[in-house]
Design an enzyme around this catalytic site. Structure first.
Site, short mmCIF file in Angstrom:
data_model
loop_
_atom_site.label_atom_id
_atom_site.label_comp_id
_atom_site.label_asym_id
_atom_site.label_seq_id
_atom_site.Cartn_x
_atom_site.Cartn_y
_atom_site.Cartn_z
N THR A 97 0.88 -1.17 0.00
CA THR A 97 0.00 0.00 0.00
C THR A 97 0.91 1.22 0.00
OG1 THR A 97 -1.68 -1.17 1.27
CG2 THR A 97 -1.86 1.23 1.18
N LYS A 172 -7.41 1.90 -3.22
CA LYS A 172 -7.10 1.52 -1.83
C LYS A 172 -7.29 2.72 -0.90
CE LYS A 172 -5.16 -0.81 1.64
NZ LYS A 172 -5.50 -2.09 2.21
N LYS A 240 -0.13 5.62 8.02
CA LYS A 240 0.58 5.75 6.73
C LYS A 240 -0.45 5.87 5.60
CE LYS A 240 1.69 1.91 4.86
NZ LYS A 240 1.43 1.14 3.66
P1 NAP Z 1 5.20 -6.29 7.59
O1 NAP Z 1 4.73 -7.53 8.28
O2 NAP Z 1 5.79 -5.20 8.40
O3 NAP Z 1 6.22 -6.76 6.46
C1 NAP Z 1 6.92 -5.84 5.67
C2 NAP Z 1 7.85 -6.63 4.75
O4 NAP Z 1 8.59 -5.71 3.97
C3 NAP Z 1 8.89 -7.46 5.51
O5 NAP Z 1 9.15 -8.61 4.76
C4 NAP Z 1 10.10 -6.53 5.54
O6 NAP Z 1 11.33 -7.21 5.69
C5 NAP Z 1 9.99 -5.92 4.15
N1 NAP Z 1 10.67 -4.63 4.04
C6 NAP Z 1 10.29 -3.45 4.62
N2 NAP Z 1 11.15 -2.47 4.27
C7 NAP Z 1 12.07 -3.03 3.46
C8 NAP Z 1 13.20 -2.54 2.77
N3 NAP Z 1 13.54 -1.23 2.86
N4 NAP Z 1 13.94 -3.39 2.04
C9 NAP Z 1 13.58 -4.70 1.96
N5 NAP Z 1 12.52 -5.23 2.58
C10 NAP Z 1 11.76 -4.41 3.32
O7 NAP Z 1 4.01 -5.63 6.73
P2 NAP Z 1 2.69 -6.33 6.17
O8 NAP Z 1 1.64 -6.31 7.22
O9 NAP Z 1 3.04 -7.60 5.46
O10 NAP Z 1 2.25 -5.22 5.10
C11 NAP Z 1 2.89 -5.09 3.84
C12 NAP Z 1 2.14 -4.05 3.02
O11 NAP Z 1 0.78 -4.46 2.86
C13 NAP Z 1 2.10 -2.66 3.69
O12 NAP Z 1 2.19 -1.67 2.71
C14 NAP Z 1 0.75 -2.64 4.38
O13 NAP Z 1 0.23 -1.33 4.52
C15 NAP Z 1 -0.08 -3.46 3.40
N6 NAP Z 1 -1.25 -4.14 3.99
C16 NAP Z 1 -1.16 -4.77 5.18
C17 NAP Z 1 -2.29 -5.38 5.72
C18 NAP Z 1 -2.26 -6.07 7.07
O14 NAP Z 1 -3.34 -6.41 7.60
N7 NAP Z 1 -1.10 -6.36 7.63
C19 NAP Z 1 -3.51 -5.36 5.01
C20 NAP Z 1 -3.55 -4.75 3.77
C21 NAP Z 1 -2.41 -4.13 3.26
P3 NAP Z 1 11.87 -7.65 7.15
O15 NAP Z 1 11.22 -8.97 7.45
O16 NAP Z 1 13.33 -7.73 7.01
O17 NAP Z 1 11.44 -6.57 8.11
#
Ligand code: NAP
Length: 291
Positions: A97, A172, A240
């Site tokens: 997102t 979104k 965010k």
């Molecule tokens: P998350 O659990 O915090 O995972 C983020 C992922 O991105 C991790 O694998 C992290 O690696 C990687 N990452 C972050 N910064 C990076 C960088 N600079 N270089 C390389 N890898 C990087 O987040 P999430 O919940 O999966 O969400 C991911 C996206 O989907 C976000 O944009 C969020 O807003 C969106 N989203 C989330 C949800 C939800 O319910 N969680 C629902 C809809 C949409 P590490 O493991 O090394 O930290």
């Protein structure tokens, strides 16, 4: 079956990449914290690569699902970004997102290389990702959408093209704007029910059969009534997303008074150390301020 890479094995990416394997695709993963990639390979098979660039080499489709605009720039355009590994004719699909601007920026960089780009943020949360029933909002060219649609079906029950690059992210934003007001309304309803001495659970069981019904009501009322906010979509992520929507609104001239106010309410929950609480914790803020 397709040859694909998946970059970012977070709460969302980890199960999404797993569904791709279960659907017979050949999957290479990359995760910044390599132990998570090793754990994923142990659980699902497939293979992991040392950099996004290496993971992207020779793939038909590369998926990304990282945190925000800067993270996305890093894994796509950075020194070890996927852009340096992908070949002409392949497709980059971004599930982060992020802003519509960064989607357009990435498309501009990769178009001269004859690589296609689709922005494709998702809705449905951790449970939706684990159960493979996400909604995917996509922006890009119809031919590119057609090329990836059957692969994305591995973890979605609805994937639609909404317009040119950036349209997925704009959609979104609409999703998050709608959620903000609904969750605040639900929090106020439950707060009022408590003050009135009502049995909140019974109240919701009744009113959820009428016009007040919503996904938030169906899925969150019990935990909200118990004051449990430690699961689901974190406030840091929601702020965010609302920030991105409010920036876009300033540009396109729309007025979002409720979304702006709820964003401020979330900042107050952050000040209560609720950064990782889920979005329904707006009720905790109200309970704190009860007379
Ligand atoms: P998350 O659990 O915090 O995972 C983020 C992922 O991105 C991790 O694998 C992290 O690696 C990687 N990452 C972050 N910064 C990076 C960088 N600079 N270089 C390389 N890898 C990087 O987040 P999430 O919940 O999966 O969400 C991911 C996206 O989907 C976000 O944009 C969020 O807003 C969106 N989203 C989330 C949800 C939800 O319910 N969680 C629902 C809809 C949409 P590490 O493991 O090394 O930290």
């Amino acid at each position: 079956m397709a040859k694909v890479a998946f970059i970012g094995l977070g709460v969302m990416g980890y199960p999404m990449a797993g569904h791709l394997v279960k659907n017979g695709h050949e999957v290479t993963v990359y995760n910044r914290t390599s132990s998570k990639a090793a754990q994923w390979v142990e659980q699902f098979g497939g293979q992991s690569a040392a950099t996004p660039k290496d993971a992207a080499k020779g793939q038909d489709i590369v998926f990304t699902c990282v945190g925000n605009d800067d993270d996305l720039r890093q894994v796509v355009l950075g020194e070890q970004g996927v852009i340096h590994g992908m070949h002409a004719g392949s497709v980059l699909v971004d599930h982060t997102t992020a802003s519509a601007d960064v989607a357009r920026e990435i498309a501009t960089h990769i178009k001269p290389l004859n690589i296609a780009f689709l922005d494709a943020p998702v809705s449905g949360g951790q449970t939706g990702a684990e159960n493979g029933v996400l909604t995917v909002m996509m922006g890009g060219e119809p031919a590119d959408f057609d090329a990836v649609k059957s692969v994305i079906a591995a973890y979605s029950r609805c994937a639609e093209l909404l317009g040119p690059v950036g349209s997925g992210q704009l959609t979104k934003m609409v999703n998050q704007i709608c959620i903000a007001g609904v969750v605040q309304g639900l929090a106020e309803g439950l707060h009022f029910a408590k003050s009135a001495g009502l049995d909140g659970l019974k109240v919701i069981e009744v009113i959820s059969k009428g016009a007040a019904q919503s996904w938030q009501m169906e899925n969150r009322y019990q935990t909200m009534w118990q004051g449990k906010y430690d699961f689901g979509f974190a406030i840091d992520w929601m702020r965010k997303d609302l920030g991105i929507a409010l920036d876009e609104a300033r540009r396109n001239g729309s007025h979002l008074p409720v979304a702006a106010l709820v964003d401020q309410f979330y900042s107050e929950v952050q000040a209560m150390k609720g950064n990782r609480w889920d979005t329904s914790s707006l009720l905790a803020r109200l309970e704190k301020t009860r007379n």
